[in-house]
Design a protein around this motif. Structure first.
Motif, PDB file in Angstrom:
ATOM      1  N   ARG A 190      -9.427  -6.550   9.764  1.00 42.74           N
ATOM      2  CA  ARG A 190      -9.992  -6.061   8.415  1.00 42.74           C
ATOM      3  C   ARG A 190     -11.088  -4.764   8.496  1.00 42.74           C
ATOM      4  NH1 ARG A 190      -9.600 -11.471   6.766  1.00 42.74           N
ATOM      5  NH2 ARG A 190     -11.903 -11.785   7.139  1.00 42.74           N
ATOM      6  N   GLU A 194     -10.528  -0.901   7.603  1.00 39.37           N
ATOM      7  CA  GLU A 194     -11.418  -0.324   6.509  1.00 39.37           C
ATOM      8  C   GLU A 194     -12.047   0.841   7.082  1.00 39.37           C
ATOM      9  OE1 GLU A 194     -15.152  -1.157   3.821  1.00 39.37           O
ATOM     10  OE2 GLU A 194     -14.714  -2.503   5.040  1.00 39.37           O
ATOM     11  N   GLN A 213      -1.921  -8.146  13.263  1.00 40.49           N
ATOM     12  CA  GLN A 213      -2.970  -8.361  12.230  1.00 40.49           C
ATOM     13  C   GLN A 213      -3.485  -6.919  11.675  1.00 40.49           C
ATOM     14  OE1 GLN A 213      -5.488 -11.957  13.094  1.00 40.49           O
ATOM     15  NE2 GLN A 213      -4.540 -11.908  15.031  1.00 40.49           N
ATOM     16  N   ARG A 216      -1.156  -5.334   9.441  1.00 40.04           N
ATOM     17  CA  ARG A 216      -1.181  -6.294   7.964  1.00 40.04           C
ATOM     18  C   ARG A 216      -2.411  -5.725   7.255  1.00 40.04           C
ATOM     19  NH1 ARG A 216       1.118 -10.526  11.112  1.00 40.04           N
ATOM     20  NH2 ARG A 216      -1.186 -11.278  11.521  1.00 40.04           N
ATOM     21  N   ALA A 217      -3.403  -5.632   8.117  1.00 39.17           N
ATOM     22  CA  ALA A 217      -4.641  -5.385   7.129  1.00 39.17           C
ATOM     23  C   ALA A 217      -4.534  -4.154   6.638  1.00 39.17           C
ATOM     24  CB  ALA A 217      -5.893  -5.458   8.093  1.00 39.17           C
ATOM     25  N   CYS A 218      -4.063  -3.150   7.422  1.00 38.32           N
ATOM     26  CA  CYS A 218      -3.827  -1.752   6.950  1.00 38.32           C
ATOM     27  C   CYS A 218      -2.980  -1.633   5.857  1.00 38.32           C
ATOM     28  CB  CYS A 218      -3.115  -0.800   8.117  1.00 38.32           C
ATOM     29  SG  CYS A 218      -4.565  -0.365   9.494  1.00 38.32           S
ATOM     30  N   ALA A 219      -1.839  -2.336   5.792  1.00 37.87           N
ATOM     31  CA  ALA A 219      -1.132  -2.183   4.824  1.00 37.87           C
ATOM     32  C   ALA A 219      -1.645  -2.995   3.441  1.00 37.87           C
ATOM     33  CB  ALA A 219       0.456  -3.161   5.152  1.00 37.87           C
ATOM     34  N   GLU A 220      -2.427  -3.805   3.536  1.00 38.30           N
ATOM     35  CA  GLU A 220      -3.123  -4.452   2.349  1.00 38.30           C
ATOM     36  C   GLU A 220      -3.899  -3.173   1.689  1.00 38.30           C
ATOM     37  OE1 GLU A 220      -5.398  -7.552   3.888  1.00 38.30           O
ATOM     38  OE2 GLU A 220      -3.460  -9.056   4.159  1.00 38.30           O
ATOM     39  N   ILE A 221      -4.388  -2.211   2.566  1.00 40.86           N
ATOM     40  CA  ILE A 221      -5.383  -1.312   1.830  1.00 40.86           C
ATOM     41  C   ILE A 221      -4.711   0.201   1.800  1.00 40.86           C
ATOM     42  CG2 ILE A 221      -7.262  -2.378   2.579  1.00 40.86           C
ATOM     43  CD1 ILE A 221      -7.819  -0.315   4.502  1.00 40.86           C
TER      44      ILE A 221
END
Length: 279
Positions: A190, A194, A213, A216-221
């Motif tokens: 994360r 960010e 991971q 995935r964290a990049c896709a979420e933002i």
């Protein structure tokens, strides 16, 4: 794929200027140096891979001072902190020091940042251990403001300063790349997604575990993970199979090889071996 070097620059081994010149002459792309301000003798904190902590951990030079010396002795070598323990540093002073190094080196700084592992060392700097990641995040954001803006201010839980001028500005647009170091995991992912420009995983196992991971964290933002620079740093030298895997993944731009903390002749022999094997 490029190859760099990482070492403990100390008062007990080859001078950092000598290894920097030797690295550049042999065609290595970068030199990363480690940081510990001091090591409390209590040893409540420990690294599980060592029964006894190696002597170099207590003898590190200040990384920004060491890299400034290396900058003056070289022309093309990238100069990295691997890693700067940013929670333990005052952010305004550190922002000025990093910007000054980037200016003096002609824009060659790679700002590797870590959260640390030694609780006692961090506590001596007033760091609340459970808050160190949040503290590093705010320091990075605040320092970027000082690097990028003519008048910068920051108001956070860990960093606060009023509208201010701060020069010099770094040569690199937006400031030196911020590369977060650490073993892959959801929390690190994360942070990388960010506010980091890249990730310094330790070896291939950390890369394989952490890369999904981070994606995935990049896709979420809504961030494109292809923007991130991935530079495996330290650990054992990669095997041919690991290098093939890095190439298959298509995300590794550089691999940073560990140089032993040893006398001059052994260090230079290691550089010759690495040059023959990897360059």
């Amino acid at each position: 794929m490029q190859f760099g070097l990482t070492m403990f620059a100390t008062d007990l081994t080859i001078p950092v200027t000598e290894i920097a010149v030797a690295a550049e002459e042999r065609g290595f792309a970068s030199l990363f140096v480690s940081e510990h301000t001091h090591l409390p003798t209590s040893r409540r904190s420990n690294l599980p891979m060592f029964a006894e902590l190696p002597v170099e951990y207590g003898h590190t030079l200040d990384p920004l001072v060491a890299l400034t010396a290396a900058a003056g002795a070289t022309r093309t070598l990238r100069l990295g902190t691997g890693v700067c323990l940013l929670a333990q540093r005052e952010p305004i002073v550190t922002a000025k020091a990093v910007a000054s190094l980037d200016l003096l080196s002609g824009g060659r700084v790679e700002f590797g940042v870590g959260f640390g592992w030694n609780v006692e060392e961090a506590e001596d700097h007033g760091v609340v251990w459970a808050e160190r990641r949040a503290s590093v995040r705010e320091r990075v954001l605040a320092m970027r403001g000082l690097w990028r803006e003519e008048v910068a201010a920051y108001e956070g839980e860990h960093v606060r300063f009023a509208p201010s001028w701060c020069w010099p500005k770094p040569v690199q647009p937006g400031g030196p790349p911020v590369l977060l170091g650490g073993i892959g995991g959801p929390v690190l992912a994360r942070h990388v997604a960010e506010y980091a420009d890249g990730w310094l995983p330790v070896g291939s196992m950390s890369l394989e575990y952490g890369l999904p991971q981070i994606r995935r964290a990049c896709a979420e933002i809504g961030r494109d993970p292809a923007e991130l620079r991935i530079i495996p740093c330290g650990g054992f030298p990669p095997t041919p199979a690991e290098l093939d895997r890095y190439r298959e993944l298509g995300v590794v731009e550089q691999v940073v090889l560990t140089v032993p903390h040893a006398p001059r002749d052994e260090v230079l022999a290691t550089l010759d071996h690495y040059a023959k094997a990897f360059l």
